[in-house]
Write a protein that holds these residues in place. Structure first.
Motif, PDB file in Angstrom:
ATOM      1  N   ARG A  61      -0.998   6.849  10.341  1.00  0.00           N
ATOM      2  CA  ARG A  61      -0.819   5.396  10.237  1.00  0.00           C
ATOM      3  C   ARG A  61      -2.197   4.744  10.323  1.00  0.00           C
ATOM      4  NH1 ARG A  61       3.983   2.485  13.142  1.00  0.00           N
ATOM      5  NH2 ARG A  61       3.243   1.029  11.539  1.00  0.00           N
ATOM      6  N   VAL A  85       0.860  -1.182   0.000  1.00  0.00           N
ATOM      7  CA  VAL A  85       0.000   0.000   0.000  1.00  0.00           C
ATOM      8  C   VAL A  85       0.896   1.232   0.000  1.00  0.00           C
ATOM      9  CG1 VAL A  85      -1.812   1.260   1.230  1.00  0.00           C
ATOM     10  CG2 VAL A  85      -1.750  -1.247   1.308  1.00  0.00           C
ATOM     11  N   GLN A 114       5.511  -0.849   8.326  1.00  0.00           N
ATOM     12  CA  GLN A 114       5.515   0.434   7.624  1.00  0.00           C
ATOM     13  C   GLN A 114       6.936   0.910   7.391  1.00  0.00           C
ATOM     14  OE1 GLN A 114       2.840   3.806   8.682  1.00  0.00           O
ATOM     15  NE2 GLN A 114       4.721   4.884   9.203  1.00  0.00           N
ATOM     16  N   HIS A 131       5.181   4.541   2.841  1.00  0.00           N
ATOM     17  CA  HIS A 131       4.696   5.885   3.152  1.00  0.00           C
ATOM     18  C   HIS A 131       5.526   6.945   2.442  1.00  0.00           C
ATOM     19  CE1 HIS A 131       2.172   7.779   6.523  1.00  0.00           C
ATOM     20  NE2 HIS A 131       2.348   8.674   5.582  1.00  0.00           N
ATOM     21  N   PHE A 177       2.990  -1.349   4.265  1.00  0.00           N
ATOM     22  CA  PHE A 177       2.562   0.037   4.044  1.00  0.00           C
ATOM     23  C   PHE A 177       3.790   0.881   3.728  1.00  0.00           C
ATOM     24  CE2 PHE A 177       0.918   4.214   4.778  1.00  0.00           C
ATOM     25  CZ  PHE A 177      -0.459   4.121   4.555  1.00  0.00           C
TER      26      PHE A 177
END
Length: 443
Positions: free
Chosen positions: A389, A343, A396, A376, A374
């Motif tokens: 978050r 993601v 992450q 970022h 994830f």
């Protein structure tokens, strides 16, 4: 890379990249190595893979020192010739890529642990007598290096070699069997052994910098803008702003080819959930900055992965709009039967807040074991992500510059089984490049 029996690869990598506690040797005490059990377990599970992880981008110097210590302290009984050769190459690279003071601490730790394997002897002697800065190190740290030298050969043998060299022996059968056979440049050994046992040089300053640079130092400008965060993202920003498309696409292809040149192909399937909502566009000086970095990652993955499935949520990459529904994007991505779901979002889940966290928590209960991570995209390395978050349980990793991609891909692919051979291949390529640099140092 084979999974460890006590912890998984991404967890081990996270430890290597974040824990920076030094190794210490209290006078008369035991070696202070707080995570020794973790390193020993990882080495026992996969000695070659563990050693290669010490070369991964972003690993802390003191963690690399621990990897060097563990590899040199452990027995190699039962390993095949290829694994032994890899361990020797990694040990050589780490001994040159670490600050000399770190390596000296490792060598003293080996002495404290009474490690006396042949590969240990070879590594110690090559550092003491063949390091590119060996003369300066001997002048500044002579007593310590004498201790390391005598531990490697045994005190009687080491002093016997020194005595013969002092008497003019430079290549007798005695020296060949007991000392020179361990070295790659035996012609340099006599002078440096003589220096080890010569009077000290008070005030000599030891070298502090590594002889080999494992991680290139990124030189970023103090002021971050939308167009100085890597060539791919900068070109995309100009495209989004309506620049000359033909020239920019030509440059984009060139920058992308350069960026992916060092990566092996990833054999599996990655499903990329790309946040294309309105917030990803940004505004003012930051307009297009975050989205361009996310798009740059997509382009790199499209070149590296055998199969990349992109699921856009919100709007589209060139037309970001709407709210963010990451949970539905993840469900759609899982429908492509990927090895990994990544993601990529700025973290503003503003359609159904908390929905992604609930979906991620439910997946294992429905039998879905596909790893989800994830990624970022950020404007600067110092962005505060505390309130961004949407699924805290997900692994992450933030990235703000193209230079971050090496660490990011290693981290991403390390979460899935298909990434294990990729990670091993990538680190072998890295080791090959280091070997070439070492060859140039010797020349």
């Amino acid at each position: 890379m084979r999974r460890h029996t006590t912890m998984d690869t991404p967890t081990l990598l996270a430890h290597l990249e974040t824990d920076c506690a030094p190794l210490t040797l209290p006078r008369g005490g035991t070696l202070c190595w707080d995570d020794a059990d973790l390193h020993r377990a990882a080495h026992a599970a996969d000695p070659e893979g563990y050693a290669l992880l010490g070369l991964a981008p972003g690993v802390r110097p003191w963690q690399r020192a621990r990897v060097l210590l563990q590899v040199l302290a452990a027995s190699q009984a039962g390993l095949d010739d290829q694994a032994r050769a890899t361990l020797a190459r990694v040990s050589r690279a780490l001994s040159l890529a670490l600050p000399p003071a770190h390596v000296v601490t490792v060598l003293l730790g080996l002495r404290r642990l009474r490690a006396n394997h042949k590969h240990t002897t070879r590594a110690v002697l090559r550092f003491v007598l063949e390091h590119p800065d060996a003369d300066a190190l001997i002048a500044a740290r002579r007593p310590v290096l004498v201790d390391c030298f005598e531990h490697a050969l045994g005190k009687a043998t080491a002093r016997g070699c020194a005595r013969r060299i002092a008497e003019g022996d430079t290549g007798s059968d005695y020296l060949q069997r007991r000392l020179l056979r361990f070295l790659t440049a035996p012609e340099r050994a006599p002078a440096r052994v003589a220096a080890l046992y010569a009077p000290a040089h008070p005030g000599a300053e030891p070298p502090h910098e590594p002889a080999l640079h494992l991680d290139d130092a990124s030189e970023h400008t103090p002021t971050v803008t939308a167009t100085n965060r890597g060539e791919i993202a900068a070109t995309l920003v100009h495209l989004y702003r309506g620049g000359p498309a033909e020239e920019l696409y030509t440059a984009l292809g060139r920058y992308l080819s350069t960026a992916v040149a060092g990566y092996p192909p990833f054999p599996g399937t990655v499903a990329l959930v790309l946040d294309a909502s309105a917030s990803m566009r940004g505004y003012g000086d930051r307009e297009w900055a975050v989205l361009s970095q996310a798009a740059a990652l997509r382009m790199v993955l499209s070149e590296v992965c055998r199969r990349l499935e992109v699921v856009e949520v919100g709007g589209q990459e060139r037309i970001p709009r709407g709210a963010t529904d990451l949970a539905l994007g993840v469900l759609d991505a899982l429908g492509t039967a990927p090895d990994l779901v990544a993601v990529v979002s700025d973290g503003y889940e503003n359609l159904f807040p908390g929905d992604l966290a609930r979906v991620v928590a439910t997946l294992p209960r429905t039998g879905v074991t596909t790893p989800v991570v994830f990624c970022h995209p950020m404007f600067t390395a110092g962005d505060d992500l505390t309130l961004r978050r949407p699924a805290p349980a997900l692994p992450q990793r933030g990235f703000w510059h193209q230079d971050d991609f090496a660490e990011l891909l290693t981290w991403m692919f390390g979460h899935c089984a298909a990434g294990e051979p990729w990670l091993r291949a990538a680190l072998h390529r890295r080791l090959d490049a280091l070997d070439r640099e070492i060859g140039r140092l010797r020349a």
